[in-house]
Design a protein around this motif. Structure first.
Motif, PDB file in Angstrom:
ATOM      1  N   CYS A  10       8.673  -6.919   5.069  1.00  0.00           N
ATOM      2  CA  CYS A  10       8.283  -6.492   6.415  1.00  0.00           C
ATOM      3  C   CYS A  10       6.807  -6.811   6.654  1.00  0.00           C
ATOM      4  O   CYS A  10       6.427  -7.969   6.704  1.00  0.00           O
ATOM      5  N   ASP A  11       5.972  -5.787   6.753  1.00  0.00           N
ATOM      6  CA  ASP A  11       4.573  -6.033   7.111  1.00  0.00           C
ATOM      7  C   ASP A  11       3.586  -5.709   6.001  1.00  0.00           C
ATOM      8  O   ASP A  11       2.379  -5.776   6.222  1.00  0.00           O
ATOM      9  N   ASP A  12       4.071  -5.354   4.809  1.00  0.00           N
ATOM     10  CA  ASP A  12       3.171  -5.080   3.690  1.00  0.00           C
ATOM     11  C   ASP A  12       3.299  -6.197   2.656  1.00  0.00           C
ATOM     12  O   ASP A  12       4.408  -6.573   2.272  1.00  0.00           O
ATOM     13  N   THR A  13       2.154  -6.717   2.217  1.00  0.00           N
ATOM     14  CA  THR A  13       2.137  -7.730   1.165  1.00  0.00           C
ATOM     15  C   THR A  13       1.865  -7.016  -0.154  1.00  0.00           C
ATOM     16  O   THR A  13       0.786  -6.455  -0.351  1.00  0.00           O
ATOM     17  N   CYS A  14       2.861  -7.030  -1.048  1.00  0.00           N
ATOM     18  CA  CYS A  14       2.765  -6.223  -2.263  1.00  0.00           C
ATOM     19  C   CYS A  14       3.080  -7.058  -3.505  1.00  0.00           C
ATOM     20  O   CYS A  14       4.021  -7.854  -3.513  1.00  0.00           O
ATOM     21  N   TYR A  31      -1.237  -4.536   0.255  1.00  0.00           N
ATOM     22  CA  TYR A  31      -2.094  -4.833   1.403  1.00  0.00           C
ATOM     23  C   TYR A  31      -1.276  -4.544   2.659  1.00  0.00           C
ATOM     24  O   TYR A  31      -0.292  -5.227   2.941  1.00  0.00           O
ATOM     25  N   ASN A  32      -1.661  -3.504   3.391  1.00  0.00           N
ATOM     26  CA  ASN A  32      -0.885  -3.185   4.594  1.00  0.00           C
ATOM     27  C   ASN A  32      -1.538  -3.775   5.835  1.00  0.00           C
ATOM     28  O   ASN A  32      -2.731  -4.035   5.867  1.00  0.00           O
ATOM     29  N   GLN A  33      -0.706  -3.986   6.832  1.00  0.00           N
ATOM     30  CA  GLN A  33      -1.131  -4.656   8.055  1.00  0.00           C
ATOM     31  C   GLN A  33      -1.185  -3.705   9.254  1.00  0.00           C
ATOM     32  O   GLN A  33      -1.095  -4.141  10.401  1.00  0.00           O
ATOM     33  N   HIS A  34      -1.325  -2.429   9.001  1.00  0.00           N
ATOM     34  CA  HIS A  34      -1.285  -1.449  10.089  1.00  0.00           C
ATOM     35  C   HIS A  34      -2.293  -1.753  11.193  1.00  0.00           C
ATOM     36  O   HIS A  34      -1.990  -1.652  12.381  1.00  0.00           O
ATOM     37  N   SER A  35      -3.495  -2.131  10.807  1.00  0.00           N
ATOM     38  CA  SER A  35      -4.534  -2.398  11.811  1.00  0.00           C
ATOM     39  C   SER A  35      -4.165  -3.601  12.677  1.00  0.00           C
ATOM     40  O   SER A  35      -4.517  -3.669  13.857  1.00  0.00           O
ATOM     41  N   LEU A  36      -3.429  -4.552  12.101  1.00  0.00           N
ATOM     42  CA  LEU A  36      -3.015  -5.744  12.840  1.00  0.00           C
ATOM     43  C   LEU A  36      -1.962  -5.413  13.889  1.00  0.00           C
ATOM     44  O   LEU A  36      -2.009  -5.921  15.015  1.00  0.00           O
ATOM     45  N   HIS A  37      -1.015  -4.541  13.542  1.00  0.00           N
ATOM     46  CA  HIS A  37       0.119  -4.257  14.423  1.00  0.00           C
ATOM     47  C   HIS A  37      -0.077  -3.020  15.296  1.00  0.00           C
ATOM     48  O   HIS A  37       0.713  -2.788  16.211  1.00  0.00           O
ATOM     49  N   MET A  38      -1.103  -2.241  15.009  1.00  0.00           N
ATOM     50  CA  MET A  38      -1.310  -0.982  15.713  1.00  0.00           C
ATOM     51  C   MET A  38      -1.401  -1.168  17.220  1.00  0.00           C
ATOM     52  O   MET A  38      -0.878  -0.379  18.000  1.00  0.00           O
ATOM     53  N   ARG A  39      -2.080  -2.238  17.647  1.00  0.00           N
ATOM     54  CA  ARG A  39      -2.274  -2.453  19.089  1.00  0.00           C
ATOM     55  C   ARG A  39      -0.958  -2.710  19.818  1.00  0.00           C
ATOM     56  O   ARG A  39      -0.858  -2.529  21.027  1.00  0.00           O
ATOM     57  N   TYR A  40       0.083  -3.140  19.047  1.00  0.00           N
ATOM     58  CA  TYR A  40       1.380  -3.438  19.659  1.00  0.00           C
ATOM     59  C   TYR A  40       2.363  -2.279  19.516  1.00  0.00           C
ATOM     60  O   TYR A  40       3.504  -2.373  19.985  1.00  0.00           O
ATOM     61  N   LYS A  41       1.937  -1.208  18.827  1.00  0.00           N
ATOM     62  CA  LYS A  41       2.783  -0.032  18.601  1.00  0.00           C
ATOM     63  C   LYS A  41       4.064  -0.405  17.847  1.00  0.00           C
ATOM     64  O   LYS A  41       5.110   0.222  17.998  1.00  0.00           O
ATOM     65  N   GLY A  42       3.996  -1.422  17.048  1.00  0.00           N
ATOM     66  CA  GLY A  42       5.150  -1.891  16.287  1.00  0.00           C
ATOM     67  C   GLY A  42       4.825  -3.210  15.614  1.00  0.00           C
ATOM     68  O   GLY A  42       3.756  -3.783  15.825  1.00  0.00           O
ATOM     69  N   VAL A  44       4.993  -7.137  14.752  1.00  0.00           N
ATOM     70  CA  VAL A  44       5.259  -8.455  15.338  1.00  0.00           C
ATOM     71  C   VAL A  44       5.593  -9.400  14.180  1.00  0.00           C
ATOM     72  O   VAL A  44       4.720  -9.723  13.370  1.00  0.00           O
ATOM     73  N   PRO A  45       6.855  -9.846  14.061  1.00  0.00           N
ATOM     74  CA  PRO A  45       7.286 -10.624  12.888  1.00  0.00           C
ATOM     75  C   PRO A  45       6.438 -11.861  12.592  1.00  0.00           C
ATOM     76  O   PRO A  45       6.104 -12.125  11.429  1.00  0.00           O
ATOM     77  N   GLU A  46       6.089 -12.626  13.613  1.00  0.00           N
ATOM     78  CA  GLU A  46       5.324 -13.859  13.387  1.00  0.00           C
ATOM     79  C   GLU A  46       3.943 -13.556  12.821  1.00  0.00           C
ATOM     80  O   GLU A  46       3.453 -14.260  11.923  1.00  0.00           O
ATOM     81  N   LEU A  47       3.303 -12.514  13.343  1.00  0.00           N
ATOM     82  CA  LEU A  47       1.983 -12.137  12.831  1.00  0.00           C
ATOM     83  C   LEU A  47       2.078 -11.645  11.389  1.00  0.00           C
ATOM     84  O   LEU A  47       1.207 -11.943  10.564  1.00  0.00           O
ATOM     85  N   ALA A  48       3.137 -10.889  11.103  1.00  0.00           N
ATOM     86  CA  ALA A  48       3.318 -10.369   9.747  1.00  0.00           C
ATOM     87  C   ALA A  48       3.463 -11.509   8.746  1.00  0.00           C
ATOM     88  O   ALA A  48       2.845 -11.504   7.674  1.00  0.00           O
ATOM     89  N   ALA A  49       4.285 -12.509   9.091  1.00  0.00           N
ATOM     90  CA  ALA A  49       4.505 -13.639   8.186  1.00  0.00           C
ATOM     91  C   ALA A  49       3.220 -14.428   7.949  1.00  0.00           C
ATOM     92  O   ALA A  49       2.913 -14.821   6.817  1.00  0.00           O
ATOM     93  N   CYS A  50       2.459 -14.655   9.009  1.00  0.00           N
ATOM     94  CA  CYS A  50       1.186 -15.388   8.875  1.00  0.00           C
ATOM     95  C   CYS A  50       0.215 -14.637   7.972  1.00  0.00           C
ATOM     96  O   CYS A  50      -0.505 -15.240   7.159  1.00  0.00           O
ATOM     97  N   GLN A  51       0.202 -13.310   8.094  1.00  0.00           N
ATOM     98  CA  GLN A  51      -0.694 -12.504   7.266  1.00  0.00           C
ATOM     99  C   GLN A  51      -0.266 -12.567   5.797  1.00  0.00           C
ATOM    100  O   GLN A  51      -1.106 -12.658   4.898  1.00  0.00           O
ATOM    101  N   HIS A  52       1.051 -12.496   5.547  1.00  0.00           N
ATOM    102  CA  HIS A  52       1.547 -12.642   4.172  1.00  0.00           C
ATOM    103  C   HIS A  52       1.061 -13.961   3.565  1.00  0.00           C
ATOM    104  O   HIS A  52       0.560 -13.999   2.441  1.00  0.00           O
ATOM    105  N   LEU A  53       1.222 -15.024   4.327  1.00  0.00           N
ATOM    106  CA  LEU A  53       0.875 -16.361   3.850  1.00  0.00           C
ATOM    107  C   LEU A  53      -0.607 -16.478   3.515  1.00  0.00           C
ATOM    108  O   LEU A  53      -0.997 -17.131   2.536  1.00  0.00           O
ATOM    109  N   SER A  54      -1.447 -15.831   4.304  1.00  0.00           N
ATOM    110  CA  SER A  54      -2.896 -15.961   4.123  1.00  0.00           C
ATOM    111  C   SER A  54      -3.436 -15.122   2.965  1.00  0.00           C
ATOM    112  O   SER A  54      -4.523 -15.398   2.454  1.00  0.00           O
TER     113      SER A  54
END
Length: 338
Positions: A10-14, A31-42, A44-54
């Protein structure tokens, strides 16, 4: 045997390393992505995947450094193959399979929910209850009652017909203007509330099935929030009753399931199992039925790689088929077919 576990469902890189010889978790990094997705209140799959990759290669290097280990001391790699968001799953799978191929070591595909189910026993392998227990998986994506017969052999007794319990907690928290993720925030908010000021339904309690439904409760509570939106104390009272109602719904279904199966052990896991109010209530009520309850340590409730590395050990086979496989929709009942 040292197993490197990778979790990106999902949105955590572990990433974690489990040492089966000493029944010890050497290192566990999240590494959690809460700060990245917080503004969307949920999420966003594409953003989550890009963050994992980076970030994933950096995290692998961090845990190796913290553990004073070389990548060549790893004996096998396990990764989450599903269920989850397909774009996120592919990142973890590609990295895991590539590493295993380069190192010429076994690769292990792990079912995310099976790993959650056995997460209470990480670093406590000798205390795993004999199979034939009732499993309760409660998270942002799942709400399931599971009859665990033996490793890899599970029967889903009940599941949610609409929203998961974690999703409803997040949505009600959002209506209360609480930060995402909302489950833990509701618990803090509800402590200021009074019991008995409101009464909400306990969905499907008179239904003979083991299934759950929370959409009606969500709609009911949202109407009350709108009605009392300018009264802070009333909102706290609403949060208190909402928390009681949603957890009562879960516990009453568990009682029905233990009567049906005759089991005296119930394993509760998933992100929502971290809720202290729920834990205390669950233990208190299950004691009346002489049923022992097992919970993960709080740090292992939400998505983590420790459970993936540990599950990799439990399912270890000398498999060197380096094909990248993910199953975004993967039932626990299909484990023997995979």
């Amino acid at each position: 045997m040292k197993i490197l576990g990778i979790e990106t469902s999902c949105d955590d890189t572990c990433v974690a390393i489990y040492d089966s010889k000493n029944d010890l978790l050497i290192c566990n990094y999240k590494y959690n992505q809460h700060s990245l997705h917080m503004r969307y209140k949920g999420i966003v799959p594409e953003l989550a995947a890009c963050q994992h990759l980076s970030i994933i290669d950096k995290i692998i290097n961090i845990i190796l450094s913290q553990s004073n280990l070389s990548i060549y001391s790893i004996n096998a790699i396990s990764y989450t193959a599903g269920p989850g968001m397909v774009s996120s799953l592919f990142i973890g799978a590609a990295v895991a399979v590539s590493l295993a191929f380069i190192l010429n070591i076994p690769i292990i595909k792990v079912h995310h929910m099976e790993a959650h189910l056995l997460s209470p026993f990480i670093e406590k392998s000798l205390n795993i209850p004999r199979m034939n227990f009732l499993g309760l998986l409660i998270s942002g994506g799942h709400t399931q009652l599971i009859q665990a017969k033996n490793l890899g052999n599970y029967k889903i007794l009940g599941t949610t017909l609409d929203d998961s319990i974690g999703d409803v907690l997040d949505k009600i928290a959002n209506l209360l203007n609480l930060d995402y993720p909302g489950g833990s925030k509701i618990s803090v908010f509800s402590k200021k509330g009074n019991i008995g000021k409101f009464h909400f339904p306990r969905p499907m309690m008179h239904n003979s099935s083991f299934n759950f439904s929370f959409s009606g409760l969500k709609t009911c509570v949202s109407k009350f929030i709108k009605k009392y939106n300018n009264n802070l104390q009333s909102l706290c009272d609403i949060a208190k009753e909402f928390e009681n109602a949603i957890f009562d719904s879960v516990i009453l279904k568990c009682i029905k399931a233990i009567k049906y199966t005759g089991y005296k052990k119930i394993v509760v896991s998933g992100g929502v199992s971290a809720n202290i109010f729920f834990r205390e209530k669950m233990i208190l009520i299950m004691n009346k039925y002489n049923c022992k309850v097992f919970f993960p340590e709080i740090k292992y409730c939400t998505d983590n790689a420790a459970m993936i590395a540990y599950m990799g050990y439990l399912r270890f086979k000398n498999n060197k088929q380096y094909n990248i496989i993910v199953k975004p929709k993967w039932s626990l009942e299909q484990l023997q077919e995979f």
